[in-house]
Design a protein around this motif. Structure first.
Motif, short mmCIF file in Angstrom:
data_model
loop_
_atom_site.label_atom_id
_atom_site.label_comp_id
_atom_site.label_asym_id
_atom_site.label_seq_id
_atom_site.Cartn_x
_atom_site.Cartn_y
_atom_site.Cartn_z
N GLY A 14 41.70 31.64 40.64
CA GLY A 14 42.02 32.28 41.92
C GLY A 14 42.44 33.73 41.71
O GLY A 14 41.99 34.63 42.43
N ASP A 15 43.26 33.95 40.70
CA ASP A 15 43.72 35.30 40.37
C ASP A 15 42.51 36.20 40.06
O ASP A 15 42.42 37.34 40.55
N ALA A 16 41.57 35.68 39.28
CA ALA A 16 40.40 36.48 38.88
C ALA A 16 39.47 36.76 40.07
O ALA A 16 38.87 37.83 40.16
N THR A 21 39.54 42.11 44.90
CA THR A 21 39.64 42.27 46.35
C THR A 21 41.02 42.70 46.83
O THR A 21 41.19 43.08 47.99
N GLU A 22 42.03 42.66 45.93
CA GLU A 22 43.41 42.93 46.35
C GLU A 22 43.52 44.27 47.09
O GLU A 22 44.20 44.37 48.10
N PHE A 23 42.86 45.29 46.56
CA PHE A 23 43.02 46.62 47.15
C PHE A 23 41.79 47.08 47.92
O PHE A 23 41.62 48.26 48.21
N VAL A 47 42.01 38.45 34.67
CA VAL A 47 43.07 38.05 35.60
C VAL A 47 44.02 39.23 35.79
O VAL A 47 43.76 40.33 35.31
N THR A 48 45.14 38.98 36.48
CA THR A 48 46.13 40.05 36.71
C THR A 48 47.51 39.58 36.20
O THR A 48 47.63 38.55 35.53
N ASP A 49 48.52 40.33 36.61
CA ASP A 49 49.89 39.99 36.23
C ASP A 49 50.31 38.60 36.70
O ASP A 49 51.20 38.00 36.11
N ASP A 50 49.68 38.08 37.73
CA ASP A 50 50.05 36.74 38.21
C ASP A 50 49.88 35.71 37.10
O ASP A 50 50.78 34.90 36.84
N THR A 51 48.72 35.73 36.46
CA THR A 51 48.47 34.77 35.37
C THR A 51 49.28 35.14 34.13
O THR A 51 49.84 34.26 33.46
N SER A 290 45.60 39.58 47.99
CA SER A 290 44.55 38.59 47.72
C SER A 290 44.69 37.87 46.39
O SER A 290 44.47 36.66 46.31
N ASP A 291 45.04 38.58 45.33
CA ASP A 291 45.07 37.89 44.03
C ASP A 291 46.20 36.87 43.97
O ASP A 291 46.02 35.76 43.45
N SER A 292 47.34 37.20 44.56
CA SER A 292 48.46 36.25 44.51
C SER A 292 48.21 35.06 45.45
O SER A 292 48.51 33.92 45.09
N ILE A 293 47.66 35.32 46.62
CA ILE A 293 47.36 34.21 47.54
C ILE A 293 46.32 33.29 46.91
O ILE A 293 46.44 32.06 46.94
MG LIG Z 1 48.46 40.44 40.57
#
Ligand SMILES: [Mg+2]
Length: 333
Positions: A14-16, A21-23, A47-51, A290-293
């Motif tokens: 989901g993060d990837a 799309t986040e920005f 992925v991002t900081d979430d993962t 978007s990435d966190s949701i």
């Molecule tokens: Mg993130």
């Protein structure tokens, strides 16, 4: 079939999907991916900081679990150490949240967490990383709740960040244990009611609520539960009246704050209870965070459907797959 593996990889998938799309504007997302969002993992699976921060929380918990029971005394230094490792790492270049960065900088400077934490922040950085507190086997509900709130408190001191983190961890656990998706909103709202005046002093100490303007620990935490309760109200109605072809943030919130990230992820799950890829694609095709949701949605969907929720090929190219695999193996009964 491992549900823990489905959840851990699901949050990364989901993060990837949400990372690019986040920005982007909502219109741009639809133009590029179609009305229901990205359904394919990007080639490099970044992925991002979430993962990254989820892995930090997981490592801290694994280490604390070597000497059970898990307590604040054992968990806090491990969380702090692993958060600071992430903070100073070369890999921390994925648009990390400002709250986490500032709180880590203060802890690195020697402040105790209750002084380093950003007291007024309820950004979703507190609950986007909390899934391990629901996934690890062998913890009681009280331990999951306390550990979930403590890991939030190190960076996000607002009571809503604490409450939303507990709710997110318990949602992962309940789904893993077989709670039907349709019953999740009711169960979460009931938790808001039952915990409304429960301040977990054994995990949080006295410092945090005393920094606030609240006149008692109970008043402090009640604000958090009330805000979560409000964000979770009406999700079922929104599923009927807004539906799968509209921006999920228009139904349940943009998700930059913790309670909205949770609510919007649960909303995406309710839209597609039997179709995990559609659920994370919808979450990624959103005007807000978007990435966190999408990461939260992927963790929930994986906990329900298990590892077969996701294409086998995705597992071979998602970033941090060795770490995710190591944890899956350790926590799959
Ligand atoms: Mg993130």
């Amino acid at each position: 079939m491992s549900k823990v593996r489905g959840a851990l990889f699901g949050l990364a998938f989901g993060d990837a999907l949400g990372a690019p799309t986040e920005f982007m504007s909502y219109e741009e997302i639809l133009r590029r991916y179609g009305e229901r969002g990205p359904h394919e993992l990007p080639p490099r699976g970044l992925v991002t900081d979430d993962t990254q921060m989820t892995l930090a929380v997981a490592d801290a918990l694994v280490s604390a679990l070597e000497k059970p029971p898990v307590t604040a005394e054992h968990l806090e230094p491990r969380l702090r150490g692993r958060f600071l490792q992430w903070w100073s790492s070369d890999e921390n270049d994925r648009a990390p949240g400002r709250t986490c960065m500032n709180a880590c900088a203060a802890m690195a400077g020697g402040k105790p967490w209750w002084e380093a934490t950003i007291a007024g922040s309820k950004g979703c950085g507190a609950n986007m990383r909390v899934a391990p507190m629901g996934l690890a086997p062998g913890l009681s509900d009280d331990e999951r709740a306390g550990a979930a709130q403590l890991q939030a408190a190190l960076t996000h001191g607002h009571p809503t960040g604490l409450a939303a983190s507990e709710l997110t961890a318990l949602a992962v656990r309940w789904l893993l244990d077989g709670l039907p998706v349709a019953e999740l909103p009711v169960a979460l709202r009931a938790r808001c009611d039952s915990q409304r005046e429960v301040y977990r002093g054994d995990w949080l100490g006295d410092h945090l609520w005393r920094r606030s303007l609240a006149e008692s620990p109970e008043r402090f935490i009640a604000t958090g539960w009330d805000e979560c309760r409000a964000a979770l109200a009406g999700l079922e109605d929104a599923v009927r009246h807004v539906g799968p072809d509209a921006d999920p943030c228009s139904a349940a919130g943009a998700g930059w704050v913790a309670e909205e990230a949770l609510a919007t992820a649960v909303y995406c799950l309710l839209l597609f209870p039997d179709s995990p890829i559609d659920a994370i694609a919808r979450a990624a095709a959103s005007s807000g965070d978007s990435d966190s949701i999408a990461s939260l949605t992927g963790g929930f969907a994986g906990a329900i459907h298990g590892e077969h929720a996701w294409p086998a090929e995705w597992y071979t190219r998602i970033e941090y797959r060795e770490d995710l695999d190591r944890l899956s193996t350790a926590w799959t009964a």
